[in-house]
Design an enzyme around this catalytic site. Structure first.
Site, PDB file in Angstrom:
ATOM      1  N   ILE A 466       0.834  -1.210   0.000  1.00  0.00           N
ATOM      2  CA  ILE A 466       0.000   0.000   0.000  1.00  0.00           C
ATOM      3  C   ILE A 466       0.866   1.256   0.000  1.00  0.00           C
ATOM      4  CG2 ILE A 466      -1.826  -1.285   1.131  1.00  0.00           C
ATOM      5  CD1 ILE A 466      -1.319   0.365   3.676  1.00  0.00           C
ATOM      6  N   ARG A 630      13.755  -6.022  14.428  1.00  0.00           N
ATOM      7  CA  ARG A 630      14.803  -5.779  13.429  1.00  0.00           C
ATOM      8  C   ARG A 630      14.219  -5.072  12.211  1.00  0.00           C
ATOM      9  NH1 ARG A 630      18.408 -10.542  10.740  1.00  0.00           N
ATOM     10  NH2 ARG A 630      19.386 -10.527  12.781  1.00  0.00           N
ATOM     11  N   GLN A 640       8.156   5.425   6.609  1.00  0.00           N
ATOM     12  CA  GLN A 640       6.910   5.158   7.327  1.00  0.00           C
ATOM     13  C   GLN A 640       6.819   6.018   8.583  1.00  0.00           C
ATOM     14  OE1 GLN A 640       4.076   2.891   6.949  1.00  0.00           O
ATOM     15  NE2 GLN A 640       4.802   3.490   4.955  1.00  0.00           N
ATOM     16  N   VAL A 705       6.816  -1.978  10.803  1.00  0.00           N
ATOM     17  CA  VAL A 705       6.780  -0.631  11.346  1.00  0.00           C
ATOM     18  C   VAL A 705       5.832   0.197  10.488  1.00  0.00           C
ATOM     19  CG1 VAL A 705       8.692   0.293   9.958  1.00  0.00           C
ATOM     20  CG2 VAL A 705       8.329   1.127  12.282  1.00  0.00           C
ATOM     21  N   GLU A 707       2.499   2.218  11.785  1.00  0.00           N
ATOM     22  CA  GLU A 707       1.517   2.944  12.589  1.00  0.00           C
ATOM     23  C   GLU A 707       2.104   3.539  13.864  1.00  0.00           C
ATOM     24  OE1 GLU A 707      -2.566   0.688  11.938  1.00  0.00           O
ATOM     25  OE2 GLU A 707      -0.817  -0.489  11.457  1.00  0.00           O
TER      26      GLU A 707
HETATM   27 MO1  MOS Z   1      -3.957   0.269   9.329  1.00  0.00          MO
HETATM   28  S1  MOS Z   1      -5.361   1.503  10.219  1.00  0.00           S
HETATM   29  O1  MOS Z   1      -4.150  -1.118  10.296  1.00  0.00           O
HETATM   30  O2  MOS Z   1      -4.570   0.111   7.782  1.00  0.00           O
END
Ligand code: MOS
Length: 750
Positions: A466, A630, A640, A705, A707
């Site tokens: 994504i 890691r 990110q 990693v 959010e």
């Molecule tokens: Mo994320 S809110 O788990 O797409």
């Protein structure tokens, strides 16, 4: 668990393998797909937030140029509800199929859809559909705590000791209420569906963070078998959780394609994105902390509520991180739902923990001030030795090192705690800190790896990239496991017909795919060695598999470089085109028998500058230290976190979806009026990864990693705002008006 320590590719900063396709415009996003005879659909949204459709007049729209059909409840054909399921069986937030009845539960709810030759014709005709409503008043009250209906009574999610008595007895207390507003995911790529139906089966090009779930849900809603639906999402212009589960427009596109037997494209508008595809719900949280004068916590209470729709039960689990973040003998977390006339909310980056940690970490800052203890120290003092809610050891937790490393990098020891006491270049400085946490988990997953006669490898898995770097990380995993260079690994994702892979959510794709991709690679190598010893024309015919190994793209007798036969020569000799291996790994998510508490941790340090003369507040500097296992590829990992921190600047200072209380519509439903952090708001950002492998989660110790970068940052910023201005903002976002009152009094007293 087996451990991998050495690697030539794991941990190496590797550019994204999908980068060239993206920057040259050859990457096919969902709405880029075009088919001969394609039609365009444009939905008609309700212009009331609550009530009933009493009349739908489509006559004028139907007569318009290019219009093929106007569908509504009376003629869309069969659509079904998705049956409730356990775990991650069939995930959907708005469960009601479009047009199920005449009831309107939120502004913008689809009541009809127009299909025409061009998108302009469809849109123009949609505007001519006349809908009459029996209108009721919207319910949008922002007071959430204590407003649940009896059916939604509060749920206690964690409890230990006696929090009420401990609070009563505590020498020092904080008891405050914090709120976070509705936030709307605004990926640049609009939600889109391109539906193709051949009379039997559907191929759906979707903006989806979970193609397998999307297939299963759409099959259920369309009333066909899952083998009759294929969902493709090769590239996603981000999602933030807003594209995790299917939304009604996708069902509409498929139904239109079915009814007209032509390909149909439906791209939601930016306005619809504020109405029909989820949002982070508003939250209200009471936090009460009790502590001894030395700073030891004796009580933690969190009472939260989030709004949800009239239709569904979305819970924003603000108590996700509270039970294990600090040591305390007494704790209680309770959550409840408050129904409002809004579309069904959904997961938005760091769901639950992000608003939850804004409240908890703000309260910790307030407690530190009351105790006259440094806020970093306060957190170090309350570090638990195990997860006290589960009574389980942490798989790997380095929160203290996040705090101390961050403090050192930030220069925290120079902080003077008095409000407004620090200055630079004529501006008042504010410094704030917060801890953060996010879950670590694996879900079930399968993958297949093929070794091909040209010496390349192909790996297939129905997960998605994504934008986070999944294509690249999976190439690195195969490269590590086989010795085939990263640029010779083809990664095929984003197609529900591939071996089922994880949803791109929870920041758990990396942890999830690691074991299955490794095992599939090993199985492919086994298949290669089997073919080497069994094929009639193989130079290794008659050897035992155990005598051979695969290294540097060649099969050889173990440890014997001279005997090496390249995969190309071997497959030519044996007349084989390729060999493949499959694997399936079981997840950890929701497993009640886990022996460890799996989470990532971090520390956020923020600096703001404040110019009271012109009421100008800026976030000038962020130092973040992340303990997320890691790092397989520090480059996209850093991206990110940087992106999440910028989202955190927006969360703290700008983001809020505002509704018109009379009509019930989101007012600032566009990128001009919904304010987000942009380049000009970017502070200096310093991201450090501690890089301690979490070997309890997988052989690489990788947690993934993403959010976690958004967790805690808003509290660090509002803490810094307090330090600069003396104003404690407990209701996000920080408004300049909030800061003007003391500024005025300060000017008067000067
Ligand atoms: Mo994320 S809110 O788990 O797409």
């Amino acid at each position: 668990m087996e451990r991998v320590n050495e690697s030539k590719v794991i941990g190496v900063a590797t550019p994204r393998i999908d980068g060239p396709a993206k920057v040259t415009g050859t990457a096919m996003y969902s709405s880029d797909h075009h088919f001969p005879g394609m039609l365009y659909a444009w939905p008609v949204g309700a212009t009331v937030a609550s009530g009933k459709v009493t009349k739908l007049d489509t006559a004028a729209a139907e007569k318009m140029t290019g219009v093929l059909a106007v569908y509504h409840r009376g003629n869309i054909g069969s659509l079904y509800r998705v049956p409730p399921s356990e775990g991650f069986g069939l995930m959907i937030d708005e469960r009601r199929p479009p047009f199920e009845d005449d009831v309107v539960s939120y502004y913008g709810q689809y009541v009809a859809v127009v299909v025409a030759q061009t998108v302009e014709q469809a849109r123009a005709a949609a505007e001519r559909v006349k809908v009459t409503y029996d209108r009721r008043d919207p319910q949008l009250s922002k007071k959430l705590l204590g407003t649940s209906s009896p059916a939604d009574k509060p749920r206690e999610s964690s409890k230990r000791g006696d929090v009420a008595s401990a609070l009563k007895a505590a020498a020092v207390k904080v008891d405050e209420t914090y709120t976070t507003p509705v936030e709307t995911h605004n990926p640049i790529e609009l939600h889109a569906s391109v539906a193709v139906y051949d009379g039997q089966s559907y191929t759906l090009y979707e903006t989806s963070q979970a193609v397998v779930n999307h297939r299963n849900v759409l099959a259920a809603m369309l009333g066909v078998g899952p083998e009759q639906v294929r969902v493709v999402t090769q590239f996603l212009g981000s999602g933030f959780g807003g594209k995790l589960w299917p939304w009604p427009h996708s069902v509409l596109a498929a139904a239109c394609a079915r009814n007209l037997k032509r390909p149909v494209k439906l791209v939601v508008s930016r306005q619809m994105m504020f109405q029909n595809v989820g949002h982070r719900p508003a939250t209200e949280q009471r936090i009460a902390l009790g502590a001894a004068p030395d700073g030891k916590l004796s009580a933690v209470l969190q009472d939260f509520a989030n709004h949800t729709s009239l239709l569904d039960d979305y819970e924003e689990d603000c108590g996700e991180a509270t039970p294990f973040l600090y040591s305390t003998a007494n704790l209680r977390v309770t959550g409840s739902l408050a129904r409002r006339t809004v579309g069904t909310p959904t997961a938005m980056r760091g769901p639950g923990a992000v608003p939850g940690l804004f409240a908890l970490e703000s309260a910790m800052d307030e407690l530190a001030i009351k105790l006259n203890i440094d806020p970093v120290q306060l957190r170090l003092l309350n570090e638990p030795t195990q997860d006290e809610s589960l009574n389980l050891p942490f798989s790997s937790r380095h929160l203290k090192e996040c705090l101390t490393t961050g403090a050192e990098k930030f220069g925290w020891q120079q902080r003077t705690p008095a409000v407004g006491s620090m200055q630079r270049d004529g501006m008042i400085l504010g410094w704030g800190v917060a801890a953060c946490s996010w879950l670590a988990a694996r879900s079930d997953a399968e993958a297949s790896v093929e070794l091909r006669k040209d010496g390349s490898a192909r790996v297939a898995c129905a997960t998605q990239d994504i934008g986070g770097g999944t294509y690249t990380v999976i190439a690195q995993l195969v490269s590590h496991a086989t010795g085939i260079p990263v640029d010779r690994v083809e990664v095929v994702l984003g197609d529900s017909s591939l071996p089922p892979g994880p949803v791109s959510g929870g920041s758990w794709v990396t942890a999830t795919v690691t074991p299955t991709v490794f095992e599939a690679s090993q199985n492919a190598i086994k298949a290669l060695l089997l073919s080497a010893v069994k094929s009639p024309d193989s130079p290794f015919k008659g050897k035992q598999q155990g005598e051979l190994e695969f290294a540097d793209g060649a099969v050889r007798l173990k440890g014997n470089r001279q005997s090496a036969v390249s995969i190309t020569d071997l497959m030519r000799a044996t007349k084989v085109n390729g060999v493949s291996g499959q694997a399936k790994s079981a997840g950890t998510f929701g497993d009640p028998n886990l022996k460890f508490s799996f989470h990532s941790y971090g520390a956020q340090f923020a600096e703001v500058t404040w110019q009271p003369e012109i009421a100008r507040l800026r976030v000038s500097r962020i130092v973040t230290v992340i303990d997320a296992g890691r790092m397989l590829n520090p480059r996209p990992a850093r991206n990110q976190i940087e992106g999440a921190l910028m989202m955190g600047v927006g969360m703290a200072l700008f983001e809020e979806t505002q509704y018109d209380s009379r009509v019930g519509n989101p007012l600032n439903n566009n990128l001009a009026d919904y304010i987000m952090a942009v380049h000009a708001d970017t502070p200096q950002i310093d991201v450090t990864f501690l890089d301690y492998p979490d070997y309890e989660l997988n052989a690489l110790g990788a947690r993934g990693v993403g959010e976690i970068g958004l967790a805690g940052i808003a509290a660090a910023i509002t803490g810094a705002v307090y330090h600069a201005t003396g104003v404690r903002v407990r209701d996000l976002p920080v408004r300049i008006e909030d800061l003007l009152k003391p500024a005025r009094s300060r000017i008067r007293s000067a």
